[in-house]
Design a protein around this motif. Structure first.
Motif, short mmCIF file in Angstrom:
data_model
loop_
_atom_site.label_atom_id
_atom_site.label_comp_id
_atom_site.label_asym_id
_atom_site.label_seq_id
_atom_site.Cartn_x
_atom_site.Cartn_y
_atom_site.Cartn_z
N ILE A 140 0.89 -1.08 -0.03
CA ILE A 140 -0.16 -0.02 -0.18
C ILE A 140 0.81 1.27 0.10
N ASP A 141 0.76 2.11 -0.99
CA ASP A 141 1.58 3.26 -1.39
C ASP A 141 2.92 2.90 -1.14
N GLY A 142 3.33 1.76 -1.51
CA GLY A 142 4.75 1.25 -1.91
C GLY A 142 5.45 0.80 -0.74
N GLU A 143 4.55 0.70 0.50
CA GLU A 143 5.16 0.00 1.62
C GLU A 143 4.44 -1.54 1.79
N HIS A 144 5.23 -2.50 2.25
CA HIS A 144 4.75 -3.89 2.37
C HIS A 144 3.74 -3.98 3.44
N LEU A 202 -9.66 1.00 0.93
CA LEU A 202 -8.81 1.82 0.56
C LEU A 202 -9.35 3.39 0.10
N SER A 203 -8.93 4.32 0.38
CA SER A 203 -9.45 5.66 -0.31
C SER A 203 -8.82 5.62 -1.68
N GLN A 204 -9.68 6.52 -2.09
CA GLN A 204 -9.11 6.90 -3.61
C GLN A 204 -7.57 7.42 -3.82
N ASP A 205 -7.20 7.84 -2.95
CA ASP A 205 -5.88 8.45 -3.05
C ASP A 205 -4.74 7.65 -2.74
N ARG A 206 -4.94 6.37 -2.24
CA ARG A 206 -3.99 5.35 -2.18
C ARG A 206 -3.62 4.52 -3.54
N LYS A 207 -2.41 4.12 -3.29
CA LYS A 207 -2.13 3.07 -4.43
C LYS A 207 -1.74 1.54 -3.92
N HIS A 236 3.63 -8.09 -11.14
CA HIS A 236 2.81 -7.37 -10.28
C HIS A 236 1.70 -6.56 -11.00
N VAL A 237 0.78 -6.32 -10.14
CA VAL A 237 -0.50 -5.65 -10.72
C VAL A 237 -0.65 -4.19 -9.81
N ASP A 238 -0.68 -3.09 -10.31
CA ASP A 238 -0.82 -1.97 -9.77
C ASP A 238 -2.23 -1.39 -10.03
N ILE A 239 -2.80 -0.94 -9.14
CA ILE A 239 -4.23 -0.59 -8.83
C ILE A 239 -4.25 0.82 -8.00
#
Length: 265
Positions: A140-144, A202-207, A236-239
């Motif tokens: 989430i946001d680049g963190e495991h 997750l909110s719309q601002d999360r990756k 990997h799949v980014d959403i």
């Protein structure tokens, strides 16, 4: 700019016949011009079920400058389809006389291995393609966040929360909330693997990133809405979410929760 009176009908070729001719004739009788190219339409109508509606949105490119609406070919109303063929004249009357409200459904943007992004109105799922569990690092946001082991994971939009995600014990989310939900499918929880064990939102601002651990499941199945994606190997799949929404026709007495009630209760 598309003529606001142009209408396009999306349906499976096997459905073409008396019913589709009827729909087109009703539209023309109400001064709507039936076009053969969806790029020329300001109104795109799917004829079938919820699956057909999802295909209509995908095949026409998630248009931001038109209104989508769904019509079923029987008296059953779906979660995306507000009208049946017997009530099509009501929809036409509502559109031509401004008796409608516009409903906006948020979409999620999905990129596989950094390639071209695709949108999903319902969900993206990542599952094992063999008789073996799949291992996924969740970031989430680049963190495991966690390491998942099980049959797969489902990431859904608010409207998609009534589908596969709900079957995986996810919550039903109000589409007025710009968010997406992550649900586990048959997770293993033991001394070696430990996950949250429940869906999370997750909110719309999360990756979000789902990283597939290559331990024999090098060829997992990924589906975008109701369509399998032919990828030979997935790392990997980014959403994430952006401002993309699908505008649909909403009758004033038929909210999302009215349809959820009608479908499940």
């Amino acid at each position: 700019m598309q003529n606001r009176n142009n209408i396009f009908f999306f349906y499976h070729p096997r459905q073409e016949g008396e019913k589709t001719d009827y729909l087109k004739s009703i539209a023309e009788q109400n001064d709507l011009h039936v076009v053969n190219n969806p790029k020329d339409a300001s109104i795109i109508v799917s004829f079938g079920g919820d699956g057909t509606f999802l295909q209509a949105v995908r095949k026409t490119g998630f248009r931001q400058d038109c209104i989508y609406t769904g019509i079923t070919d029987d008296d059953q109303i779906g979660l995306y389809c507000d009208f049946s063929i017997t009530r099509f004249d009501e929809m036409i009357d509502a559109v031509t006389n401004n008796k409608i409200e516009v409903r906006r459904f948020p979409a999620i943007k999905v990129s596989v291995d950094g390639e071209k992004a695709f949108y999903c109105l319902n969900e993206v799922s990542l599952r094992s393609s063999i008789i073996k569990t799949i291992v996924i690092n969740v970031k989430i946001d680049g963190e495991h966040f966690e390491t998942f082991r099980g049959d797969g994971m489902v990431v859904s939009t608010p409207t998609g929360s009534t589908g596969y995600s709900k079957s995986a014990r996810g919550a039903v989310i109000d589409p007025l909330l710009s968010s997406f939900q992550v649900s586990e499918v048959a997770s293993l929880n033991n001394n070696s693997y430990r996950t949250l064990g429940s869906s999370f939102i997750l909110s719309q601002d999360r990756k979000l990133q789902l990283e597939v651990i290559q331990d024999g499941n090098d060829y997992p199945i990924i589906s975008l809405d109701n369509e399998a994606w032919p990828v030979q190997r997935i790392h990997h799949v980014d959403i994430e979410m952006d401002e993309t929404v699908i505008k649909t026709v909403k009758m004033k007495n038929n909210t999302f929760w009215n349809r959820v009630q009608r479908t499940f209760l």
